[in-house]
Design a protein around this motif. Structure first.
Motif, PDB file in Angstrom:
ATOM      1  N   CYS A  75       0.861  -1.180   0.000  1.00  0.00           N
ATOM      2  CA  CYS A  75       0.000   0.000   0.000  1.00  0.00           C
ATOM      3  C   CYS A  75       0.898   1.231   0.000  1.00  0.00           C
ATOM      4  O   CYS A  75       1.889   1.285   0.732  1.00  0.00           O
ATOM      5  N   LEU A  76       0.558   2.194  -0.820  1.00  0.00           N
ATOM      6  CA  LEU A  76       1.286   3.460  -0.891  1.00  0.00           C
ATOM      7  C   LEU A  76       0.434   4.543  -0.252  1.00  0.00           C
ATOM      8  O   LEU A  76      -0.786   4.572  -0.442  1.00  0.00           O
ATOM      9  N   GLY A  77       1.068   5.421   0.512  1.00  0.00           N
ATOM     10  CA  GLY A  77       0.331   6.477   1.186  1.00  0.00           C
ATOM     11  C   GLY A  77       0.913   7.846   0.923  1.00  0.00           C
ATOM     12  O   GLY A  77       1.905   7.997   0.214  1.00  0.00           O
ATOM     13  N   PRO A  78       0.300   8.846   1.533  1.00  0.00           N
ATOM     14  CA  PRO A  78       0.825  10.207   1.389  1.00  0.00           C
ATOM     15  C   PRO A  78       2.147  10.367   2.132  1.00  0.00           C
ATOM     16  O   PRO A  78       2.477   9.569   3.010  1.00  0.00           O
ATOM     17  N   ASP A  79       2.872  11.375   1.765  1.00  0.00           N
ATOM     18  CA  ASP A  79       4.136  11.708   2.438  1.00  0.00           C
ATOM     19  C   ASP A  79       5.131  10.551   2.421  1.00  0.00           C
ATOM     20  O   ASP A  79       5.827  10.293   3.402  1.00  0.00           O
ATOM     21  N   LYS A  80       5.155   9.806   1.320  1.00  0.00           N
ATOM     22  CA  LYS A  80       6.099   8.694   1.112  1.00  0.00           C
ATOM     23  C   LYS A  80       5.940   7.565   2.131  1.00  0.00           C
ATOM     24  O   LYS A  80       6.872   6.828   2.407  1.00  0.00           O
ATOM     25  N   GLN A  81       4.747   7.436   2.691  1.00  0.00           N
ATOM     26  CA  GLN A  81       4.467   6.299   3.565  1.00  0.00           C
ATOM     27  C   GLN A  81       4.174   5.076   2.705  1.00  0.00           C
ATOM     28  O   GLN A  81       3.642   5.196   1.599  1.00  0.00           O
ATOM     29  N   TRP A  82       4.489   3.927   3.230  1.00  0.00           N
ATOM     30  CA  TRP A  82       4.181   2.689   2.527  1.00  0.00           C
ATOM     31  C   TRP A  82       4.145   1.527   3.506  1.00  0.00           C
ATOM     32  O   TRP A  82       4.653   1.607   4.616  1.00  0.00           O
ATOM     33  N   PHE A  83       3.512   0.454   3.055  1.00  0.00           N
ATOM     34  CA  PHE A  83       3.411  -0.789   3.814  1.00  0.00           C
ATOM     35  C   PHE A  83       3.601  -1.934   2.832  1.00  0.00           C
ATOM     36  O   PHE A  83       3.060  -1.903   1.729  1.00  0.00           O
ATOM     37  N   VAL A  84       4.381  -2.940   3.225  1.00  0.00           N
ATOM     38  CA  VAL A  84       4.574  -4.113   2.383  1.00  0.00           C
ATOM     39  C   VAL A  84       4.501  -5.370   3.258  1.00  0.00           C
ATOM     40  O   VAL A  84       5.042  -5.401   4.357  1.00  0.00           O
ATOM     41  N   MET A  85       3.774  -6.385   2.780  1.00  0.00           N
ATOM     42  CA  MET A  85       3.633  -7.664   3.478  1.00  0.00           C
ATOM     43  C   MET A  85       4.257  -8.744   2.596  1.00  0.00           C
ATOM     44  O   MET A  85       4.095  -8.739   1.378  1.00  0.00           O
ATOM     45  N   PHE A  86       4.960  -9.660   3.265  1.00  0.00           N
ATOM     46  CA  PHE A  86       5.603 -10.764   2.560  1.00  0.00           C
ATOM     47  C   PHE A  86       4.817 -12.059   2.774  1.00  0.00           C
ATOM     48  O   PHE A  86       3.969 -12.132   3.663  1.00  0.00           O
ATOM     49  N   GLU A  87       5.116 -13.040   1.964  1.00  0.00           N
ATOM     50  CA  GLU A  87       4.421 -14.325   2.000  1.00  0.00           C
ATOM     51  C   GLU A  87       4.459 -14.985   3.380  1.00  0.00           C
ATOM     52  O   GLU A  87       3.538 -15.696   3.757  1.00  0.00           O
ATOM     53  N   ASP A  88       5.507 -14.744   4.145  1.00  0.00           N
ATOM     54  CA  ASP A  88       5.646 -15.353   5.476  1.00  0.00           C
ATOM     55  C   ASP A  88       4.966 -14.515   6.565  1.00  0.00           C
ATOM     56  O   ASP A  88       5.160 -14.752   7.749  1.00  0.00           O
ATOM     57  N   ALA A  94       7.113   2.241   6.115  1.00  0.00           N
ATOM     58  CA  ALA A  94       7.652   3.573   6.371  1.00  0.00           C
ATOM     59  C   ALA A  94       6.446   4.414   6.779  1.00  0.00           C
ATOM     60  O   ALA A  94       5.543   4.655   5.974  1.00  0.00           O
ATOM     61  N   LEU A  95       6.414   4.799   8.037  1.00  0.00           N
ATOM     62  CA  LEU A  95       5.266   5.502   8.591  1.00  0.00           C
ATOM     63  C   LEU A  95       5.709   6.840   9.164  1.00  0.00           C
ATOM     64  O   LEU A  95       6.829   6.967   9.650  1.00  0.00           O
ATOM     65  N   ASN A  96       4.817   7.812   9.144  1.00  0.00           N
ATOM     66  CA  ASN A  96       5.118   9.079   9.803  1.00  0.00           C
ATOM     67  C   ASN A  96       3.886   9.612  10.522  1.00  0.00           C
ATOM     68  O   ASN A  96       3.591  10.788  10.480  1.00  0.00           O
ATOM     69  N   ASN A  97       3.193   8.700  11.194  1.00  0.00           N
ATOM     70  CA  ASN A  97       2.005   9.062  11.941  1.00  0.00           C
ATOM     71  C   ASN A  97       2.114   8.453  13.342  1.00  0.00           C
ATOM     72  O   ASN A  97       2.104   7.222  13.487  1.00  0.00           O
ATOM     73  N   TRP A 126      -5.890   6.599   7.991  1.00  0.00           N
ATOM     74  CA  TRP A 126      -5.311   5.280   7.808  1.00  0.00           C
ATOM     75  C   TRP A 126      -6.237   4.226   8.385  1.00  0.00           C
ATOM     76  O   TRP A 126      -7.149   4.515   9.164  1.00  0.00           O
ATOM     77  N   PHE A 127      -5.994   2.982   7.986  1.00  0.00           N
ATOM     78  CA  PHE A 127      -6.764   1.840   8.472  1.00  0.00           C
ATOM     79  C   PHE A 127      -5.759   0.740   8.811  1.00  0.00           C
ATOM     80  O   PHE A 127      -4.926   0.382   7.983  1.00  0.00           O
ATOM     81  N   LEU A 128      -5.835   0.228  10.009  1.00  0.00           N
ATOM     82  CA  LEU A 128      -4.952  -0.841  10.479  1.00  0.00           C
ATOM     83  C   LEU A 128      -5.785  -2.098  10.684  1.00  0.00           C
ATOM     84  O   LEU A 128      -6.741  -2.091  11.457  1.00  0.00           O
TER      85      LEU A 128
END
Length: 131
Positions: A75-88, A94-97, A126-128
């Motif tokens: 998932c790509l977010g504002p202010d260069k935030q991102w989230f990545v999940m791997f198969e495992d 990269a969060l700034n909140n 955001w949604f967690l």
């Protein structure tokens, strides 16, 4: 981006996205769009294509040995935030909140696990999702 049951796909996206995926939409597993026309595509076979994603995310994807679990969600977010999940089910972000950081810490301290983070239109939205 939407792919219908009959295999037909359509999208409204930057030209760089259209140029990259026009011929090979059948194997796409995830698509994420971010600020300033950045985007990333994950394919079922583990390949990725992207344009203008944050450098630290690109480095994680490029430097990841093929022997490690593949990327299955992003998932790509504002202010260069991102989230990545791997198969495992391991993840990086990269969060700034600070509120999101606190929520993640609370979830982990109480035995939960992060399943997904989705960003809204600004850094405060955001949604967690946990499990």
């Amino acid at each position: 981006f939407i792919r219908f049951l009959d295999g037909h796909a359509t999208w409204s996206a930057p030209q760089s996205f259209s140029d990259a995926v026009t011929e090979d939409t059948d194997d796409i597993s995830k698509v994420a769009f971010g600020e300033n026309n950045c985007w990333i595509v994950l394919y079922q076979n583990g390949e990725t294509k992207w344009d203008d994603i944050p450098r630290n995310l690109a480095k994680i994807i490029c430097d990841r040995p093929t022997s490690l679990p593949k990327v299955v969600d992003v998932c790509l977010g504002p202010d260069k935030q991102w989230f990545v999940m791997f198969e495992d089910e391991k993840w990086e972000a990269a969060l700034n909140n600070k509120d999101l950081d606190k929520s993640i810490d609370h979830m982990l301290e109480n035995g939960g696990e992060v399943a997904r983070i989705v960003f809204g239109h600004n850094a405060e939205t955001w949604f967690l999702l946990g499990r």
